[in-house]
Design an enzyme around this catalytic site. Structure first.
Site, PDB file in Angstrom:
ATOM      1  N   TYR A 105      11.386  -1.145 -34.622  1.00 51.58           N
ATOM      2  CA  TYR A 105      11.430  -0.927 -33.181  1.00 51.58           C
ATOM      3  C   TYR A 105      11.822   0.521 -32.906  1.00 51.58           C
ATOM      4  O   TYR A 105      11.434   1.419 -33.628  1.00 51.58           O
ATOM      5  CB  TYR A 105      12.337  -1.955 -32.491  1.00 51.58           C
ATOM      6  CG  TYR A 105      11.922  -2.111 -31.043  1.00 51.58           C
ATOM      7  CD1 TYR A 105      10.658  -2.611 -30.732  1.00 51.58           C
ATOM      8  CD2 TYR A 105      12.731  -1.694 -30.007  1.00 51.58           C
ATOM      9  CE1 TYR A 105      10.220  -2.700 -29.428  1.00 51.58           C
ATOM     10  CE2 TYR A 105      12.311  -1.774 -28.688  1.00 51.58           C
ATOM     11  CZ  TYR A 105      11.053  -2.270 -28.413  1.00 51.58           C
ATOM     12  OH  TYR A 105      10.615  -2.355 -27.113  1.00 51.58           O
ATOM     13  N   ARG A 158       4.791   2.093 -18.745  1.00 42.55           N
ATOM     14  CA  ARG A 158       6.001   2.913 -18.956  1.00 42.55           C
ATOM     15  C   ARG A 158       6.581   2.539 -20.310  1.00 42.55           C
ATOM     16  O   ARG A 158       7.572   1.834 -20.403  1.00 42.55           O
ATOM     17  CB  ARG A 158       7.010   2.658 -17.830  1.00 42.55           C
ATOM     18  CG  ARG A 158       8.168   3.652 -17.813  1.00 42.55           C
ATOM     19  CD  ARG A 158       9.218   3.237 -16.802  1.00 42.55           C
ATOM     20  NE  ARG A 158       9.768   1.922 -17.092  1.00 42.55           N
ATOM     21  CZ  ARG A 158      10.717   1.686 -17.992  1.00 42.55           C
ATOM     22  NH1 ARG A 158      11.220   2.676 -18.701  1.00 42.55           N
ATOM     23  NH2 ARG A 158      11.171   0.464 -18.183  1.00 42.55           N
ATOM     24  N   LYS A 176       8.914  -6.392 -30.041  1.00 42.78           N
ATOM     25  CA  LYS A 176       9.942  -7.230 -29.414  1.00 42.78           C
ATOM     26  C   LYS A 176       9.953  -8.631 -30.023  1.00 42.78           C
ATOM     27  O   LYS A 176      11.022  -9.214 -30.260  1.00 42.78           O
ATOM     28  CB  LYS A 176       9.691  -7.327 -27.905  1.00 42.78           C
ATOM     29  CG  LYS A 176      10.051  -6.072 -27.141  1.00 42.78           C
ATOM     30  CD  LYS A 176      11.550  -5.947 -26.931  1.00 42.78           C
ATOM     31  CE  LYS A 176      11.890  -4.768 -26.045  1.00 42.78           C
ATOM     32  NZ  LYS A 176      13.317  -4.636 -25.751  1.00 42.78           N
ATOM     33  N   GLU A 247       7.750  -6.514 -19.951  1.00 43.21           N
ATOM     34  CA  GLU A 247       8.273  -5.393 -20.734  1.00 43.21           C
ATOM     35  C   GLU A 247       7.508  -4.107 -20.437  1.00 43.21           C
ATOM     36  O   GLU A 247       6.278  -4.078 -20.468  1.00 43.21           O
ATOM     37  CB  GLU A 247       8.149  -5.713 -22.233  1.00 43.21           C
ATOM     38  CG  GLU A 247       8.789  -4.720 -23.143  1.00 43.21           C
ATOM     39  CD  GLU A 247      10.311  -4.773 -23.101  1.00 43.21           C
ATOM     40  OE1 GLU A 247      10.927  -3.716 -23.303  1.00 43.21           O
ATOM     41  OE2 GLU A 247      10.858  -5.864 -22.884  1.00 43.21           O
ATOM     42  N   ASP A 248       8.232  -3.048 -20.118  1.00 38.53           N
ATOM     43  CA  ASP A 248       7.686  -1.701 -19.977  1.00 38.53           C
ATOM     44  C   ASP A 248       6.603  -1.598 -18.903  1.00 38.53           C
ATOM     45  O   ASP A 248       5.584  -0.922 -19.092  1.00 38.53           O
ATOM     46  CB  ASP A 248       7.181  -1.177 -21.317  1.00 38.53           C
ATOM     47  CG  ASP A 248       8.343  -0.790 -22.236  1.00 38.53           C
ATOM     48  OD1 ASP A 248       9.504  -0.943 -21.818  1.00 38.53           O
ATOM     49  OD2 ASP A 248       8.094  -0.350 -23.371  1.00 38.53           O
ATOM     50  N   ASP A 270      13.091  -7.472 -19.280  1.00 34.98           N
ATOM     51  CA  ASP A 270      14.098  -6.965 -20.219  1.00 34.98           C
ATOM     52  C   ASP A 270      14.573  -5.568 -19.845  1.00 34.98           C
ATOM     53  O   ASP A 270      15.743  -5.245 -20.013  1.00 34.98           O
ATOM     54  CB  ASP A 270      13.539  -6.972 -21.634  1.00 34.98           C
ATOM     55  CG  ASP A 270      14.586  -6.601 -22.666  1.00 34.98           C
ATOM     56  OD1 ASP A 270      15.673  -7.198 -22.639  1.00 34.98           O
ATOM     57  OD2 ASP A 270      14.331  -5.700 -23.481  1.00 34.98           O
ATOM     58  N   ASP A 271      13.669  -4.731 -19.330  1.00 40.77           N
ATOM     59  CA  ASP A 271      14.063  -3.369 -18.966  1.00 40.77           C
ATOM     60  C   ASP A 271      15.118  -3.386 -17.861  1.00 40.77           C
ATOM     61  O   ASP A 271      16.010  -2.541 -17.838  1.00 40.77           O
ATOM     62  CB  ASP A 271      12.844  -2.573 -18.493  1.00 40.77           C
ATOM     63  CG  ASP A 271      11.772  -2.505 -19.554  1.00 40.77           C
ATOM     64  OD1 ASP A 271      12.061  -2.011 -20.651  1.00 40.77           O
ATOM     65  OD2 ASP A 271      10.661  -2.978 -19.300  1.00 40.77           O
ATOM     66  N   ASN A 409      15.394   6.008 -24.470  1.00 38.25           N
ATOM     67  CA  ASN A 409      14.801   6.024 -25.799  1.00 38.25           C
ATOM     68  C   ASN A 409      13.296   6.222 -25.688  1.00 38.25           C
ATOM     69  O   ASN A 409      12.744   6.064 -24.597  1.00 38.25           O
ATOM     70  CB  ASN A 409      15.165   4.736 -26.576  1.00 38.25           C
ATOM     71  CG  ASN A 409      14.781   3.468 -25.856  1.00 38.25           C
ATOM     72  OD1 ASN A 409      13.653   3.327 -25.381  1.00 38.25           O
ATOM     73  ND2 ASN A 409      15.690   2.519 -25.775  1.00 38.25           N
TER      74      ASN A 409
END
Length: 551
Positions: A105, A158, A176, A247-248, A270-271, A409
């Site tokens: 990851y 993103r 993930k 996610e993202d 999750d973000d 990150n």
């Protein structure tokens, strides 16, 4: 029925043998097949004669991985191992998690996503494009597993702090789900990575001959929403009860989609929520170090995207401790590309308005620190080096133990390095990062850098959902997850400088998180279980074991 149809149906029911087994990563044990298995399964002669144990195979894998200098080369070798021998892959990762978590990851997955088109070998997961409207249920049924319990989906808008990578963001759902198993014990057979390919606004990608997605501008508005609606509804029909992790997604879509679906499906972002829980846990552990309770913290966020979701959960945690909502919100401040978010600022998003206070504004971070006088500076900006030496020194000037979290990150996007934070504050900083950093040697003392990694939260949440049939995910469950993470952090670990448990203990942490989530879901009437007797045994029964079974 014709004989050809009958024969085909019989072949589909026939247990795989010989080469079929060796070509199926979920069945293959390679050189670990016993003599008896080789005879019974038609493997005699298809393998070299020596029988190895899984431990001996793992030693060979480690030797090969450690001979590779580049993390991306290690990533590719591990992906190949996953395709070839799933249990050996997870056994290796789980046994050496601290070493290989940064490989499977962040930060290495960011490099893999940037080069995903050139690295693409074979499909892992489903690609659903904007051209597939009206066919999503059929596409989901193409997935070979009949039961799916955890779906990680992205639209690639993103990716980490790297921006719009379109369909090349598929590396994130794949990664993930790897962590769901390696860190949370969720059976990999229950996971499904999904890319919602709605195009990309990254012109360089659209012009790249190796780009694997739709080479068109992103679909937006009603057409975009209708596609996501169809996807969520199709999941509910084809894989009822499955947990959907968004996610993202771009921040605006992430926030609106979470609000749209959180009461209609078993879903979370999750973000927003995972990051909020791991940040809250870090602040609660920082309070154990500094002696300043959460209710007395004044927090300045660098960034105003997912940081707002963090602040909302922190507000709930403060209210739980007796503060009014207004007082709790007054403890949270934001500094974004337009400066300090204060009332009356010309550009102020709707999400920021509940936090904007009557206060002088500034576009200079150092001046913002001097005006707000925060006890904690939390970076979720994606802006490399935002926390300059001057900003860090300003934090140290007003706090005996300044709290600094550089959480963006991959590592290349971090607001500051661990070493910079320690040296600018003369070693007094209470530090955490979003990506891994090596320990810092401060005046002969080795300080461990705790990683505020969402892997401490979402795998345990997923394990709880799978174990207890949780129907919806609530903010209370993330508060419970944060509490469990704090409880799992030993005082001895805090004394080393780390605000989080050692990565090697993450599976045990996830079990504690899962239990806390299940207990909260039960109290809220959202779990399929009828009582809490034996909840630990229930969770243990759902843990994936990477050791080879007898065949």
């Amino acid at each position: 029925m014709s004989s050809s149809v009958t024969n085909r149906a019989a072949a589909e029911r026939r247990a795989p043998r010989g080469v079929e087994i060796l070509q199926d990563g979920r069945l293959n044990k390679g050189t670990a097949f016993t003599e008896e298995e080789r005879d019974r399964l038609g493997l005699r002669g298809l393998l070299p004669p020596r029988v190895f144990t899984q431990e001996e195979q793992e030693d060979r894998v480690l030797a090969n991985l450690r001979a590779l200098d580049a993390p991306l080369d290690q990533y590719l070798a591990l992906v190949a191992l996953l395709d070839r021998n799933e249990r050996l892959f997870y056994r290796t990762i789980i046994d050496h998690l601290a070493e290989f978590l940064p490989v499977v990851y962040t930060p290495t997955v960011g490099d893999a996503c940037k080069k995903f088109g050139r690295l693409f070998r074979e499909t892992r997961g489903l690609y659903i494009s904007a051209r597939d409207r009206g066919q999503i249920r059929e596409i989901l049924r193409h997935w070979p597993a009949e039961k799916v319990s955890v779906i990680v989906v992205t639209d690639g808008a993103r990716i980490l702090g790297l921006g719009d990578l379109g369909a090349h963001g598929m590396g994130i759902p794949i990664g993930k789900l790897t962590l769901y198993t390696a860190c949370g014990g969720v059976d990999p057979a229950l996971g499904l990575p999904v890319m919602l390919d709605v195009g990309t606004d990254n012109e360089a990608l659209r012009a790249d001959p190796h780009y694997i997605g739709l080479a068109q501008p992103r679909v937006r508005g009603a057409e975009y929403l209708e596609l996501v609606d169809e996807f969520v509804e199709a999941v509910g029909e084809v894989f009822p009860g499955a947990l959907i992790q968004f996610e993202d997604f771009a921040t605006t879509n992430a926030t609106s989609l979470l609000a749209r679906y959180r009461s209609r499906a078993c879903t979370f972002n999750d973000d927003i929520q995972g990051t909020a829980a791991v940040t809250l846990a870090g602040l609660l552990n920082a309070a154990r170090v500094t002696g300043v309770p959460l209710t007395e913290q004044r927090i300045l966020f660098g960034g105003a995207g997912v940081a707002v979701g963090c602040a909302e959960l922190i507000v709930k945690a403060m209210q739980r401790l007796g503060m009014s909502e207004a007082d709790a919100r007054s403890r949270c401040w934001f500094f974004d590309s337009n400066g300090l978010a204060v009332a009356g600022r010309p550009i102020l998003s709707e999400a920021l308005q509940p936090f904007a206070q009557q206060h002088p504004g500034t576009r200079d971070l150092v001046e913002a620190i001097e005006l707000v006088r925060p006890t904690a500076l939390i970076g979720l900006s994606g802006v490399t080096g935002l926390f300059t030496q001057a900003a860090l020194q300003a934090m140290a000037a007003i706090n005996p133990r300044p709290i600094v979290f550089a959480m963006s990150n991959p590592t290349s996007q971090a607001e500051c390095t661990a070493q910079a934070a320690y040296f600018a504050t003369e070693g007094r900083v209470v530090f955490a990062s979003g990506s891994p950093f090596e320990p810092v040697d401060w005046q002969g003392e080795r300080r461990i850098v705790g990683q505020a990694n969402n892997a401490y939260i979402f795998p345990g949440l997923g394990l709880g959902v799978v174990s207890a049939g949780i129907r919806h995910v609530t903010d209370s469950m993330f508060l419970a997850a944060a509490d469990a993470l704090v409880a799992a952090t030993a005082t001895a670990e805090l004394e080393t400088g780390s605000l989080y448990p050692a990565v090697e203990r993450i599976l045990g942490v996830s079990i504690q998180v899962a239990e806390a989530v299940v207990r909260t879901a039960f109290a809220e009437g959202l779990a399929a279980i009828t009582d809490l007797d034996g909840v630990r045994e229930l969770i243990a029964a759902n843990l994936y074991d990477p050791r080879y079974p007898e065949r």
